[in-house]
Design a protein around this motif. Structure first.
Motif, PDB file in Angstrom:
ATOM      1  N   LYS A 172       0.812  -1.216   0.000  1.00 16.13           N
ATOM      2  CA  LYS A 172       0.000   0.000   0.000  1.00 16.13           C
ATOM      3  C   LYS A 172       0.846   1.267   0.000  1.00 16.13           C
ATOM      4  O   LYS A 172       0.318   2.359  -0.136  1.00 16.13           O
ATOM      5  N   LEU A 173       2.165   1.140   0.154  1.00 11.16           N
ATOM      6  CA  LEU A 173       3.014   2.315   0.312  1.00 11.16           C
ATOM      7  C   LEU A 173       2.963   3.237  -0.898  1.00 11.16           C
ATOM      8  O   LEU A 173       2.841   4.448  -0.750  1.00 11.16           O
ATOM      9  N   ASP A 174       3.033   2.670  -2.103  1.00  9.09           N
ATOM     10  CA  ASP A 174       3.015   3.502  -3.310  1.00  9.09           C
ATOM     11  C   ASP A 174       1.770   4.365  -3.378  1.00  9.09           C
ATOM     12  O   ASP A 174       1.847   5.568  -3.601  1.00  9.09           O
ATOM     13  N   GLU A 175       0.611   3.748  -3.172  1.00  7.76           N
ATOM     14  CA  GLU A 175      -0.616   4.536  -3.265  1.00  7.76           C
ATOM     15  C   GLU A 175      -0.740   5.518  -2.112  1.00  7.76           C
ATOM     16  O   GLU A 175      -1.274   6.610  -2.285  1.00  7.76           O
ATOM     17  N   GLN A 176      -0.216   5.176  -0.938  1.00  3.48           N
ATOM     18  CA  GLN A 176      -0.265   6.114   0.184  1.00  3.48           C
ATOM     19  C   GLN A 176       0.597   7.333  -0.102  1.00  3.48           C
ATOM     20  O   GLN A 176       0.200   8.458   0.172  1.00  3.48           O
ATOM     21  N   LEU A 177       1.778   7.116  -0.653  1.00  2.25           N
ATOM     22  CA  LEU A 177       2.663   8.240  -0.946  1.00  2.25           C
ATOM     23  C   LEU A 177       2.108   9.108  -2.061  1.00  2.25           C
ATOM     24  O   LEU A 177       2.298  10.322  -2.063  1.00  2.25           O
ATOM     25  N   LEU A 178       1.399   8.504  -3.003  1.00  5.35           N
ATOM     26  CA  LEU A 178       0.796   9.283  -4.084  1.00  5.35           C
ATOM     27  C   LEU A 178      -0.361  10.144  -3.591  1.00  5.35           C
ATOM     28  O   LEU A 178      -0.681  11.159  -4.200  1.00  5.35           O
ATOM     29  N   LEU A 179      -0.984   9.763  -2.487  1.00  3.49           N
ATOM     30  CA  LEU A 179      -2.130  10.501  -1.972  1.00  3.49           C
ATOM     31  C   LEU A 179      -1.750  11.619  -1.017  1.00  3.49           C
ATOM     32  O   LEU A 179      -2.616  12.330  -0.520  1.00  3.49           O
ATOM     33  N   LEU A 180      -0.460  11.793  -0.756  1.00  3.76           N
ATOM     34  CA  LEU A 180      -0.047  12.878   0.125  1.00  3.76           C
ATOM     35  C   LEU A 180      -0.464  14.213  -0.457  1.00  3.76           C
ATOM     36  O   LEU A 180      -0.491  14.404  -1.674  1.00  3.76           O
ATOM     37  N   ASP A 181      -0.784  15.141   0.411  1.00  2.00           N
ATOM     38  CA  ASP A 181      -1.196  16.469  -0.052  1.00  2.00           C
ATOM     39  C   ASP A 181      -0.081  17.116  -0.851  1.00  2.00           C
ATOM     40  O   ASP A 181       1.100  17.012  -0.521  1.00  2.00           O
ATOM     41  N   LYS A 182      -0.467  17.794  -1.897  1.00  2.00           N
ATOM     42  CA  LYS A 182       0.482  18.536  -2.704  1.00  2.00           C
ATOM     43  C   LYS A 182       0.936  19.768  -1.926  1.00  2.00           C
ATOM     44  O   LYS A 182       0.198  20.324  -1.132  1.00  2.00           O
ATOM     45  N   ILE A 183       2.169  20.176  -2.171  1.00  2.00           N
ATOM     46  CA  ILE A 183       2.684  21.366  -1.507  1.00  2.00           C
ATOM     47  C   ILE A 183       2.052  22.594  -2.144  1.00  2.00           C
ATOM     48  O   ILE A 183       2.046  22.742  -3.364  1.00  2.00           O
ATOM     49  N   THR A 184       1.488  23.445  -1.319  1.00  2.00           N
ATOM     50  CA  THR A 184       0.905  24.698  -1.817  1.00  2.00           C
ATOM     51  C   THR A 184       1.462  25.842  -0.991  1.00  2.00           C
ATOM     52  O   THR A 184       1.880  25.669   0.152  1.00  2.00           O
ATOM     53  N   PHE A 185       1.454  26.991  -1.562  1.00  2.00           N
ATOM     54  CA  PHE A 185       1.922  28.187  -0.879  1.00  2.00           C
ATOM     55  C   PHE A 185       0.739  29.098  -0.657  1.00  2.00           C
ATOM     56  O   PHE A 185      -0.087  29.288  -1.538  1.00  2.00           O
ATOM     57  N   ASP A 186       0.664  29.661   0.541  1.00  2.00           N
ATOM     58  CA  ASP A 186      -0.476  30.521   0.875  1.00  2.00           C
ATOM     59  C   ASP A 186      -0.521  31.767   0.024  1.00  2.00           C
ATOM     60  O   ASP A 186      -1.569  32.180  -0.439  1.00  2.00           O
ATOM     61  N   ALA A 187       0.616  32.391  -0.160  1.00  2.00           N
ATOM     62  CA  ALA A 187       0.650  33.630  -0.945  1.00  2.00           C
ATOM     63  C   ALA A 187       1.862  33.573  -1.868  1.00  2.00           C
ATOM     64  O   ALA A 187       2.919  33.063  -1.491  1.00  2.00           O
ATOM     65  N   PRO A 188       1.711  34.086  -3.090  1.00  2.28           N
ATOM     66  CA  PRO A 188       2.855  34.087  -4.001  1.00  2.28           C
ATOM     67  C   PRO A 188       3.939  35.045  -3.490  1.00  2.28           C
ATOM     68  O   PRO A 188       3.642  36.027  -2.807  1.00  2.28           O
ATOM     69  N   ILE A 189       5.168  34.745  -3.820  1.00  2.00           N
ATOM     70  CA  ILE A 189       6.271  35.627  -3.435  1.00  2.00           C
ATOM     71  C   ILE A 189       6.172  36.886  -4.286  1.00  2.00           C
ATOM     72  O   ILE A 189       6.082  36.813  -5.515  1.00  2.00           O
ATOM     73  N   PRO A 190       6.160  38.064  -3.636  1.00  2.00           N
ATOM     74  CA  PRO A 190       6.009  39.302  -4.412  1.00  2.00           C
ATOM     75  C   PRO A 190       7.229  39.554  -5.301  1.00  2.00           C
ATOM     76  O   PRO A 190       8.364  39.282  -4.910  1.00  2.00           O
ATOM     77  N   LEU A 191       6.960  40.040  -6.505  1.00  3.16           N
ATOM     78  CA  LEU A 191       8.029  40.351  -7.446  1.00  3.16           C
ATOM     79  C   LEU A 191       8.628  41.707  -7.104  1.00  3.16           C
ATOM     80  O   LEU A 191       7.902  42.643  -6.753  1.00  3.16           O
ATOM     81  N   THR A 192       9.957  41.784  -7.204  1.00  8.42           N
ATOM     82  CA  THR A 192      10.638  43.062  -7.029  1.00  8.42           C
ATOM     83  C   THR A 192      11.623  43.233  -8.176  1.00  8.42           C
ATOM     84  O   THR A 192      12.084  42.249  -8.774  1.00  8.42           O
ATOM     85  N   VAL A 193      11.938  44.467  -8.469  1.00 10.66           N
ATOM     86  CA  VAL A 193      12.893  44.755  -9.540  1.00 10.66           C
ATOM     87  C   VAL A 193      14.251  44.149  -9.192  1.00 10.66           C
ATOM     88  O   VAL A 193      14.905  43.537 -10.042  1.00 10.66           O
ATOM     89  N   ASP A 194      14.669  44.308  -7.947  1.00  9.24           N
ATOM     90  CA  ASP A 194      15.975  43.781  -7.534  1.00  9.24           C
ATOM     91  C   ASP A 194      16.060  42.263  -7.717  1.00  9.24           C
ATOM     92  O   ASP A 194      17.063  41.752  -8.220  1.00  9.24           O
ATOM     93  N   SER A 195      15.007  41.539  -7.297  1.00 11.05           N
ATOM     94  CA  SER A 195      15.055  40.083  -7.422  1.00 11.05           C
ATOM     95  C   SER A 195      15.075  39.651  -8.887  1.00 11.05           C
ATOM     96  O   SER A 195      15.762  38.689  -9.244  1.00 11.05           O
ATOM     97  N   LEU A 196      14.345  40.366  -9.728  1.00 13.13           N
ATOM     98  CA  LEU A 196      14.330  40.019 -11.155  1.00 13.13           C
ATOM     99  C   LEU A 196      15.652  40.360 -11.827  1.00 13.13           C
ATOM    100  O   LEU A 196      16.125  39.611 -12.689  1.00 13.13           O
ATOM    101  N   LEU A 197      16.285  41.480 -11.435  1.00  9.81           N
ATOM    102  CA  LEU A 197      17.603  41.820 -11.991  1.00  9.81           C
ATOM    103  C   LEU A 197      18.653  40.789 -11.558  1.00  9.81           C
ATOM    104  O   LEU A 197      19.532  40.430 -12.347  1.00  9.81           O
ATOM    105  N   ASP A 198      18.546  40.316 -10.327  1.00 13.09           N
ATOM    106  CA  ASP A 198      19.451  39.258  -9.873  1.00 13.09           C
ATOM    107  C   ASP A 198      19.249  37.986 -10.700  1.00 13.09           C
ATOM    108  O   ASP A 198      20.218  37.329 -11.097  1.00 13.09           O
ATOM    109  N   LYS A 199      18.005  37.659 -10.981  1.00 13.35           N
ATOM    110  CA  LYS A 199      17.705  36.466 -11.780  1.00 13.35           C
ATOM    111  C   LYS A 199      18.280  36.606 -13.188  1.00 13.35           C
ATOM    112  O   LYS A 199      18.862  35.653 -13.724  1.00 13.35           O
ATOM    113  N   ILE A 200      18.138  37.791 -13.780  1.00 17.82           N
ATOM    114  CA  ILE A 200      18.695  38.035 -15.119  1.00 17.82           C
ATOM    115  C   ILE A 200      20.212  37.919 -15.075  1.00 17.82           C
ATOM    116  O   ILE A 200      20.837  37.318 -15.955  1.00 17.82           O
TER     117      ILE A 200
END
Length: 190
Positions: free
Chosen positions: A143-171
């Motif tokens: 039963k382990l495979d099906e139990q592990l497949l039924l685990l709740d998916k990871i969700t985030f309560d709020a999206p991470i806010p975009l900033t100019v600095d973070s996007l320039l770092d990513k670029i």
């Protein structure tokens, strides 16, 4: 991959099992958990995890193995035939394995449950042994495979806010091609 799986199982077998005597308070719950191996039981696992001895230097996969607990179920006195009500395909495969391996038809009453392995709130697997032999055989919980497949998916309560600095770092690190459409639109509006 098969070699890694074998080493992982050997890591489980190396764990010193917790005796049933140490778990006397949880005996009936553990027995119920063993026979209803599709159940989850986080509270009991936390109680037995405290008793599990672990020596990292003995294991190839210490990070994973340290999360596993094992109890010595031999003293419970269960044999393979105790697992056949209702008939269960996984235990039928175990029955066939012992029948072939030891070339005998009298397997159901001659194979003992020796250990039960737990990972967090789930039963990871079982170890069985033919009477009058020393070798134990590990079998994954069906039963382990099906139990592990039924685990709740990871969700985030709020999206991470975009900033100019973070996007320039990513670029700077990954190039402008790494930006999503949403990130491009955000930069265009700044």
């Amino acid at each position: 991959m098969e070699n890694s799986k074998t080493h992982l199982i050997n890591d489980f077998i190396l764990l010193k099992p917790i005796s049933v005597k140490e778990l006397q308070l949880y005996r009936s719950v553990i027995i119920d958990w063993i026979f209803n191996h599709h159940k989850k039981n986080e509270l009991v696992f936390k109680a037995i995890q405290f008793l599990q001895e672990f020596e990292a230097n003995k294991h190839r996969f210490p990070n994973f193995t340290s999360c596993v607990c094992v109890i010595n179920a031999f003293d419970l006195g269960f044999r393979l035939n105790d697992f056949f009500v209702p008939v269960n395909q996984k235990f039928e495969a175990i029955h066939q394995f012992f029948k072939t391996q030891y070339q005998t038809d009298d397997v159901l009453k001659s194979v003992n449950l020796t250990k039960v392995f737990f990972l967090d709130q789930f039963i990871l697997g079982f170890s069985f042994q033919m009477q009058k032999t020393k070798e134990e055989h590990f079998f994954w919980n069906m039963k382990l495979d099906e139990q592990l497949l039924l685990l709740d998916k990871i969700t985030f309560d709020a999206p991470i806010p975009l900033t100019v600095d973070s996007l320039l770092d990513k670029i700077n690190y990954n190039g402008i091609e790494s930006l999503t459409i949403e990130e491009m639109n955000f930069l265009s509006n700044q």
